[in-house]
Design a protein around this motif. Sequence first.
Motif, short mmCIF file in Angstrom:
data_model
loop_
_atom_site.label_atom_id
_atom_site.label_comp_id
_atom_site.label_asym_id
_atom_site.label_seq_id
_atom_site.Cartn_x
_atom_site.Cartn_y
_atom_site.Cartn_z
N LEU A 92 0.73 -1.05 -0.23
CA LEU A 92 -0.14 -0.30 -0.16
C LEU A 92 1.16 1.25 0.06
O LEU A 92 0.69 1.88 -0.89
N VAL A 93 1.86 1.48 0.85
CA VAL A 93 2.91 2.40 1.21
C VAL A 93 3.37 2.42 -0.62
O VAL A 93 3.59 3.66 -1.13
N ASN A 94 3.92 1.41 -0.87
CA ASN A 94 4.86 1.33 -2.29
C ASN A 94 3.72 2.08 -3.03
O ASN A 94 4.34 2.82 -4.97
N VAL A 99 0.52 9.62 -1.63
CA VAL A 99 -0.20 9.97 -0.42
C VAL A 99 1.49 10.09 0.68
O VAL A 99 1.53 10.41 1.38
N PHE A 100 2.01 8.84 0.44
CA PHE A 100 3.32 8.23 1.46
C PHE A 100 4.33 8.97 0.57
O PHE A 100 6.03 8.74 1.65
N GLY A 101 4.57 9.76 -0.34
CA GLY A 101 6.08 10.12 -0.79
C GLY A 101 5.44 11.52 -1.60
O GLY A 101 4.77 12.42 -1.20
N GLU A 102 6.82 12.73 -2.13
CA GLU A 102 6.38 13.66 -2.51
C GLU A 102 5.44 13.34 -3.99
O GLU A 102 5.34 15.46 -3.79
N THR A 103 5.59 12.20 -4.42
CA THR A 103 4.33 12.70 -5.70
C THR A 103 2.93 13.34 -5.47
O THR A 103 2.40 13.00 -4.59
N ARG A 104 1.92 13.66 -6.25
CA ARG A 104 0.40 14.61 -6.13
C ARG A 104 -0.04 13.97 -7.64
O ARG A 104 0.65 14.79 -8.72
N LEU A 105 -1.62 13.74 -7.06
CA LEU A 105 -1.99 13.57 -8.18
C LEU A 105 -3.24 14.22 -8.57
O LEU A 105 -3.83 13.97 -7.23
N PRO A 106 -3.92 14.37 -9.58
CA PRO A 106 -5.46 15.51 -9.11
C PRO A 106 -6.18 14.37 -9.53
O PRO A 106 -7.19 15.54 -8.88
#
Length: 274
Positions: A92-94, A99-106
Amino acid sequence: MASPVDRLRNIVAQLRSPEGCPWDREQTHQSLKPHLVEECYELIDAIDAGDDKEIKEELGDLLLQVVLHSQMAAEENRFNMDDVATVIADKLVNRHPHVFGETRLPDSAAVLRQWEVIKRAEKQERRSTLDGVPKALPALARAQKVQAKAAGVGFDWDEADGALAKVREELREVESSSENRLQEEVGDLLFAVVNFARRKELDAEQLLNQATAKFGARFQSMERRAEERGLAFSSLAPAQMDQLWEEAKAAEPENAPPSSFAHGANLVSVPPPK
């Protein structure tokens, strides 16, 4: 004091011990497969009914299956429930770097695309886009899952109208089919209908379950009406059955929710963490 989950694990371990329950000791991964499927459908029924008490109980029954399978593996020093929890937590984290990293999705569509990219990187042993679709899925759900996988790499209709035209084409082929090709042509028609449902963002498995439920409710209403009139239902003429059908149909409230006659299982709309 042990947590509720630890208490459950200890109880299952005791049931499986030499001093435990003969039935529990005899179970294997294979023997529990029917129980696992049954518990999933019972949970779905509880969710459809909106009954929190039943949902809680059925979630417990499903959790028991997870604990039992984990305990059996632990007895053979293969893995245990902590390993199972670790695998899914890491997955789930991977698969959620937004959510758990720097990426953001629209939006959720971008999330699903990223999910598939990450999963392909994890499952490099899979050679085909369609690898990993469970063979044991119900036929409609499996068809829709296969179609969604193909669509995920661009093999799809531009619009739902294209999928609907394919339904009409397959229906014509059924109508003109010889007997020795009929089985194949009906299968193609069913596959095309599923594809149209998917393209309209509908769940074919759930739709057919709901249609079956509606038919079952009307049929049972016909039987009750015949009984109330002192008629033997199986002896009625087709015209009498048609009349009862129309009465049952007319008696239904508008916008009635699907009957509980059949499972309203939504098995493919959300990608499982696999």
